[in-house]
Design a protein around this motif. Structure first.
Motif, PDB file in Angstrom:
ATOM      1  N   LEU A 192       7.372  14.302  27.641  1.00  0.00           N
ATOM      2  CA  LEU A 192       7.591  15.684  27.236  1.00  0.00           C
ATOM      3  C   LEU A 192       7.652  16.575  28.460  1.00  0.00           C
ATOM      4  N   GLN A 193       8.415  17.619  28.342  1.00  0.00           N
ATOM      5  CA  GLN A 193       8.432  18.631  29.389  1.00  0.00           C
ATOM      6  C   GLN A 193       8.064  19.961  28.761  1.00  0.00           C
ATOM      7  N   ASN A 204      18.947  16.332  28.814  1.00  0.00           N
ATOM      8  CA  ASN A 204      19.643  16.760  30.027  1.00  0.00           C
ATOM      9  C   ASN A 204      20.194  18.174  29.911  1.00  0.00           C
ATOM     10  N   GLY A 205      19.415  19.056  29.325  1.00  0.00           N
ATOM     11  CA  GLY A 205      19.795  20.458  29.218  1.00  0.00           C
ATOM     12  C   GLY A 205      20.721  20.799  28.062  1.00  0.00           C
ATOM     13  N   GLU A 206      21.140  19.811  27.292  1.00  0.00           N
ATOM     14  CA  GLU A 206      22.018  20.051  26.145  1.00  0.00           C
ATOM     15  C   GLU A 206      21.189  20.021  24.863  1.00  0.00           C
ATOM     16  N   ILE A 207      21.255  21.100  24.097  1.00  0.00           N
ATOM     17  CA  ILE A 207      20.507  21.165  22.845  1.00  0.00           C
ATOM     18  C   ILE A 207      21.179  20.274  21.817  1.00  0.00           C
TER      19      ILE A 207
END
Length: 96
Positions: free
Chosen positions: A17-18, A58-61
Motif C-alpha cells: 500500500l502507498q 502506476n498513477g492510472e485510476i
C-alpha cells in the motif's frame, strides 16, 4: 497517518500500500472530490474531501468509489462503498 504507517510496518505491508496526504487539497480538487455541501462548513470543517477510495496502478485510476448521496454528502452514514469489501470487488472488476 502515523497510525496507518505503523500498521503497515507492523504487518510488513509497506510494499503493498502507498499512503498519501493532500494537505493543500491539490489532488482533491483535481479529482473533483472537494465537498461543496454547506453542512460541514457550517460546523467549521473547511476543505473536506468527499469520502472516497481509489484503486490506481502506476498513477492510472482503475476504480473509484465515492460514498456520497443527497441526504449524506459526507458519506459518513453510509461509507460501505469505500470500505475494504467494496474496494476488493471494484479491484476484481477492474482486473477482469
Amino acid at each position: 497517518y502515523y497510525f496507518l504507517f505503523s500498521f503497515l510496518l507492523c504487518y510488513k505491508m509497506q510494499s503493498m500500500l502507498q499512503l498519501m496526504g493532500d494537505p493543500a487539497a491539490e489532488l482533491t480538487k483535481a479529482l473533483d472530490m472537494e465537498m461543496t455541501h454547506p453542512g460541514p462548513a457550517e460546523k467549521g470543517i473547511i476543505g473536506r474531501c468527499k469520502r472516497h477510495a481509489i484503486y490506481a496502478v502506476n498513477g492510472e485510476i482503475k476504480a473509484i468509489n465515492i460514498a456520497e448521496s443527497e441526504d449524506d454528502p459526507a458519506g459518513d452514514a453510509h461509507p460501505e462503498s469505500t470500505l475494504a469489501e467494496a474496494m476488493l470487488e471494484a479491484i476484481r472488476k477492474a482486473k477482469a
